[in-house]
Design a protein around this motif. Structure first.
Motif, PDB file in Angstrom:
ATOM      1  N   LYS A 103      21.837 -28.772  -5.240  1.00  0.00           N
ATOM      2  CA  LYS A 103      22.299 -28.253  -3.946  1.00  0.00           C
ATOM      3  C   LYS A 103      23.030 -29.342  -3.167  1.00  0.00           C
ATOM      4  CE  LYS A 103      18.252 -26.671  -2.781  1.00  0.00           C
ATOM      5  NZ  LYS A 103      17.137 -26.067  -2.045  1.00  0.00           N
ATOM      6  N   SER A 104      22.509 -30.533  -3.159  1.00  0.00           N
ATOM      7  CA  SER A 104      23.138 -31.643  -2.440  1.00  0.00           C
ATOM      8  C   SER A 104      24.508 -31.962  -3.031  1.00  0.00           C
ATOM      9  CB  SER A 104      22.217 -32.866  -2.513  1.00  0.00           C
ATOM     10  OG  SER A 104      22.839 -33.977  -1.932  1.00  0.00           O
ATOM     11  N   THR A 105      24.586 -31.991  -4.352  1.00  0.00           N
ATOM     12  CA  THR A 105      25.851 -32.294  -5.031  1.00  0.00           C
ATOM     13  C   THR A 105      26.881 -31.210  -4.773  1.00  0.00           C
ATOM     14  OG1 THR A 105      24.682 -33.502  -6.765  1.00  0.00           O
ATOM     15  CG2 THR A 105      26.900 -32.729  -7.295  1.00  0.00           C
ATOM     16  N   ILE A 106      26.463 -29.961  -4.874  1.00  0.00           N
ATOM     17  CA  ILE A 106      27.385 -28.838  -4.662  1.00  0.00           C
ATOM     18  C   ILE A 106      27.887 -28.819  -3.225  1.00  0.00           C
ATOM     19  CG2 ILE A 106      27.593 -26.308  -4.662  1.00  0.00           C
ATOM     20  CD1 ILE A 106      27.352 -27.699  -7.474  1.00  0.00           C
ATOM     21  N   ALA A 107      27.003 -29.046  -2.280  1.00  0.00           N
ATOM     22  CA  ALA A 107      27.373 -29.011  -0.861  1.00  0.00           C
ATOM     23  C   ALA A 107      28.307 -30.148  -0.478  1.00  0.00           C
ATOM     24  CB  ALA A 107      26.120 -29.031   0.004  1.00  0.00           C
ATOM     25  N   SER A 108      28.238 -31.280  -1.190  1.00  0.00           N
ATOM     26  CA  SER A 108      29.022 -32.450  -0.792  1.00  0.00           C
ATOM     27  C   SER A 108      30.227 -32.742  -1.687  1.00  0.00           C
ATOM     28  CB  SER A 108      28.116 -33.684  -0.759  1.00  0.00           C
ATOM     29  OG  SER A 108      27.625 -33.971  -2.057  1.00  0.00           O
ATOM     30  N   THR A 109      30.433 -31.960  -2.755  1.00  0.00           N
ATOM     31  CA  THR A 109      31.542 -32.203  -3.676  1.00  0.00           C
ATOM     32  C   THR A 109      32.530 -31.041  -3.606  1.00  0.00           C
ATOM     33  OG1 THR A 109      30.010 -33.328  -5.172  1.00  0.00           O
ATOM     34  CG2 THR A 109      32.146 -32.701  -6.080  1.00  0.00           C
ATOM     35  N   PRO A 110      33.788 -31.310  -3.243  1.00  0.00           N
ATOM     36  CA  PRO A 110      34.777 -30.223  -3.165  1.00  0.00           C
ATOM     37  C   PRO A 110      34.923 -29.484  -4.502  1.00  0.00           C
ATOM     38  CG  PRO A 110      35.650 -32.245  -2.198  1.00  0.00           C
ATOM     39  CD  PRO A 110      34.357 -32.601  -2.866  1.00  0.00           C
ATOM     40  N   ASN A 111      34.981 -28.168  -4.434  1.00  0.00           N
ATOM     41  CA  ASN A 111      35.181 -27.279  -5.596  1.00  0.00           C
ATOM     42  C   ASN A 111      34.059 -27.341  -6.628  1.00  0.00           C
ATOM     43  OD1 ASN A 111      37.687 -26.394  -4.573  1.00  0.00           O
ATOM     44  ND2 ASN A 111      38.683 -28.176  -5.469  1.00  0.00           N
ATOM     45  N   ALA A 112      32.920 -27.881  -6.264  1.00  0.00           N
ATOM     46  CA  ALA A 112      31.813 -27.980  -7.214  1.00  0.00           C
ATOM     47  C   ALA A 112      31.043 -26.666  -7.296  1.00  0.00           C
ATOM     48  CB  ALA A 112      30.863 -29.096  -6.793  1.00  0.00           C
ATOM     49  N   ILE A 113      30.594 -26.350  -8.499  1.00  0.00           N
ATOM     50  CA  ILE A 113      29.696 -25.218  -8.683  1.00  0.00           C
ATOM     51  C   ILE A 113      28.577 -25.643  -9.633  1.00  0.00           C
ATOM     52  CG2 ILE A 113      31.495 -23.493  -8.283  1.00  0.00           C
ATOM     53  CD1 ILE A 113      31.357 -22.829 -11.244  1.00  0.00           C
ATOM     54  N   GLY A 114      27.462 -24.981  -9.505  1.00  0.00           N
ATOM     55  CA  GLY A 114      26.312 -25.266 -10.339  1.00  0.00           C
ATOM     56  C   GLY A 114      25.381 -24.076 -10.322  1.00  0.00           C
ATOM     57  N   TYR A 115      24.188 -24.261 -10.782  1.00  0.00           N
ATOM     58  CA  TYR A 115      23.236 -23.152 -10.818  1.00  0.00           C
ATOM     59  C   TYR A 115      21.847 -23.668 -10.497  1.00  0.00           C
ATOM     60  CZ  TYR A 115      22.735 -25.288 -15.360  1.00  0.00           C
ATOM     61  OH  TYR A 115      22.569 -26.210 -16.357  1.00  0.00           O
ATOM     62  N   ILE A 116      21.074 -22.796  -9.910  1.00  0.00           N
ATOM     63  CA  ILE A 116      19.678 -23.095  -9.589  1.00  0.00           C
ATOM     64  C   ILE A 116      18.885 -21.813  -9.702  1.00  0.00           C
ATOM     65  CG2 ILE A 116      20.126 -25.057  -8.066  1.00  0.00           C
ATOM     66  CD1 ILE A 116      19.805 -23.146  -5.680  1.00  0.00           C
ATOM     67  N   ASP A 117      17.585 -21.923  -9.603  1.00  0.00           N
ATOM     68  CA  ASP A 117      16.743 -20.742  -9.541  1.00  0.00           C
ATOM     69  C   ASP A 117      16.921 -20.133  -8.152  1.00  0.00           C
ATOM     70  OD1 ASP A 117      13.983 -19.708 -11.108  1.00  0.00           O
ATOM     71  OD2 ASP A 117      14.159 -19.205  -8.981  1.00  0.00           O
ATOM     72  N   GLU A 118      16.976 -18.818  -8.114  1.00  0.00           N
ATOM     73  CA  GLU A 118      17.184 -18.114  -6.847  1.00  0.00           C
ATOM     74  C   GLU A 118      16.125 -18.503  -5.805  1.00  0.00           C
ATOM     75  OE1 GLU A 118      17.114 -13.850  -7.272  1.00  0.00           O
ATOM     76  OE2 GLU A 118      18.523 -13.619  -5.637  1.00  0.00           O
ATOM     77  N   ALA A 119      14.933 -18.843  -6.243  1.00  0.00           N
ATOM     78  CA  ALA A 119      13.851 -19.213  -5.330  1.00  0.00           C
ATOM     79  C   ALA A 119      14.150 -20.517  -4.588  1.00  0.00           C
ATOM     80  CB  ALA A 119      12.545 -19.341  -6.099  1.00  0.00           C
ATOM     81  N   ASP A 120      15.090 -21.321  -5.089  1.00  0.00           N
ATOM     82  CA  ASP A 120      15.416 -22.611  -4.469  1.00  0.00           C
ATOM     83  C   ASP A 120      16.588 -22.527  -3.500  1.00  0.00           C
ATOM     84  OD1 ASP A 120      13.427 -24.044  -5.878  1.00  0.00           O
ATOM     85  OD2 ASP A 120      14.720 -24.113  -7.648  1.00  0.00           O
ATOM     86  N   LEU A 121      17.116 -21.331  -3.250  1.00  0.00           N
ATOM     87  CA  LEU A 121      18.287 -21.186  -2.376  1.00  0.00           C
ATOM     88  C   LEU A 121      17.972 -21.567  -0.938  1.00  0.00           C
ATOM     89  CD1 LEU A 121      19.858 -17.825  -3.543  1.00  0.00           C
ATOM     90  CD2 LEU A 121      20.890 -20.088  -3.670  1.00  0.00           C
ATOM     91  N   ASP A 122      18.994 -22.083  -0.257  1.00  0.00           N
ATOM     92  CA  ASP A 122      18.937 -22.289   1.191  1.00  0.00           C
ATOM     93  C   ASP A 122      20.364 -22.170   1.737  1.00  0.00           C
ATOM     94  OD1 ASP A 122      20.255 -24.731   0.779  1.00  0.00           O
ATOM     95  OD2 ASP A 122      18.395 -25.866   0.808  1.00  0.00           O
ATOM     96  N   ASP A 123      20.559 -22.480   3.015  1.00  0.00           N
ATOM     97  CA  ASP A 123      21.857 -22.295   3.657  1.00  0.00           C
ATOM     98  C   ASP A 123      22.909 -23.327   3.285  1.00  0.00           C
ATOM     99  OD1 ASP A 123      20.755 -20.138   4.934  1.00  0.00           O
ATOM    100  OD2 ASP A 123      20.413 -21.187   6.833  1.00  0.00           O
ATOM    101  N   THR A 124      22.563 -24.356   2.511  1.00  0.00           N
ATOM    102  CA  THR A 124      23.539 -25.396   2.183  1.00  0.00           C
ATOM    103  C   THR A 124      24.510 -24.957   1.104  1.00  0.00           C
ATOM    104  OG1 THR A 124      22.089 -26.421   0.527  1.00  0.00           O
ATOM    105  CG2 THR A 124      21.920 -27.235   2.801  1.00  0.00           C
ATOM    106  N   VAL A 125      24.183 -23.888   0.386  1.00  0.00           N
ATOM    107  CA  VAL A 125      25.041 -23.402  -0.697  1.00  0.00           C
ATOM    108  C   VAL A 125      25.169 -21.883  -0.618  1.00  0.00           C
ATOM    109  CG1 VAL A 125      24.538 -25.299  -2.285  1.00  0.00           C
ATOM    110  CG2 VAL A 125      23.077 -23.284  -2.274  1.00  0.00           C
ATOM    111  N   LYS A 126      26.137 -21.346  -1.367  1.00  0.00           N
ATOM    112  CA  LYS A 126      26.402 -19.906  -1.381  1.00  0.00           C
ATOM    113  C   LYS A 126      26.265 -19.395  -2.812  1.00  0.00           C
ATOM    114  CE  LYS A 126      30.275 -16.711  -0.926  1.00  0.00           C
ATOM    115  NZ  LYS A 126      31.725 -16.621  -0.766  1.00  0.00           N
ATOM    116  N   VAL A 127      25.663 -18.246  -2.971  1.00  0.00           N
ATOM    117  CA  VAL A 127      25.590 -17.616  -4.290  1.00  0.00           C
ATOM    118  C   VAL A 127      26.960 -17.030  -4.598  1.00  0.00           C
ATOM    119  CG1 VAL A 127      24.558 -15.790  -5.674  1.00  0.00           C
ATOM    120  CG2 VAL A 127      23.142 -17.098  -4.083  1.00  0.00           C
ATOM    121  N   ILE A 128      27.564 -17.453  -5.708  1.00  0.00           N
ATOM    122  CA  ILE A 128      28.883 -16.934  -6.075  1.00  0.00           C
ATOM    123  C   ILE A 128      28.819 -16.049  -7.319  1.00  0.00           C
ATOM    124  CG2 ILE A 128      30.166 -18.764  -4.937  1.00  0.00           C
ATOM    125  CD1 ILE A 128      30.521 -20.132  -7.632  1.00  0.00           C
ATOM    126  N   LEU A 129      27.665 -16.021  -7.992  1.00  0.00           N
ATOM    127  CA  LEU A 129      27.481 -15.126  -9.134  1.00  0.00           C
ATOM    128  C   LEU A 129      25.990 -14.995  -9.425  1.00  0.00           C
ATOM    129  CD1 LEU A 129      28.692 -13.509 -11.568  1.00  0.00           C
ATOM    130  CD2 LEU A 129      28.524 -15.643 -12.866  1.00  0.00           C
TER     131      LEU A 129
END
Length: 131
Positions: A103-129
């Motif tokens: 989440k930290s890497t995705i939020a701070s790196t332009p055009n970055a995408i990654g994946y996590i477990d849905e249970a770990d979501l917060d407002d710092t990232v957006k679900v894109i798929l």
């Protein structure tokens, strides 16, 4: 009575974890992505400007993600990237060690995408798929 409460608590925990699923994330302003484009991106194919990040090998969320998106097992993925590197056709995405690091890497790196477990979501990232 304690046994009954323990059984109910364990049942609720298993129901919550059974509902969690891997999700593809991007920065809050990122656009949605198709499953096909996600597959190409995480296999180093295509010409997207997005920068993929992986969880470390052996992570259960990584295995679930690749099972659903690239249709490759851990061993198949390792063999795929070994061949790509050996033939000079590409390098695997950079890895991070945890959902928090992702989440930290995705939020701070332009055009970055990654994946996590849905249970770990917060407002710092957006679900894109949601595969």
């Amino acid at each position: 009575m304690k046994k009954l409460l323990s059984i109910v608590a364990l049942s609720l925990c298993s129901m919550v974890s059974a509902q969690a699923a891997v999700v593809l994330i991007g920065a809050p302003g990122a656009s949605d992505i198709s499953a096909s484009d996600a597959k190409k991106l995480f296999l180093g194919k295509g010409s997207s400007s997005a920068v993929p990040f992986e969880l470390d090998e052996g992570n259960a969320t990584r295995s679930e993600f690749h099972d659903k998106v690239t249709s490759k097992s851990d061993a198949q993925l390792k063999a795929y990237w070994s061949k790509q590197v050996f033939t000079g056709k590409g390098n695997p995405p950079a890895t991070v060690s945890s959902a928090a690091a992702m989440k930290s890497t995705i939020a701070s790196t332009p055009n970055a995408i990654g994946y996590i477990d849905e249970a770990d979501l917060d407002d710092t990232v957006k679900v894109i798929l949601k595969p």
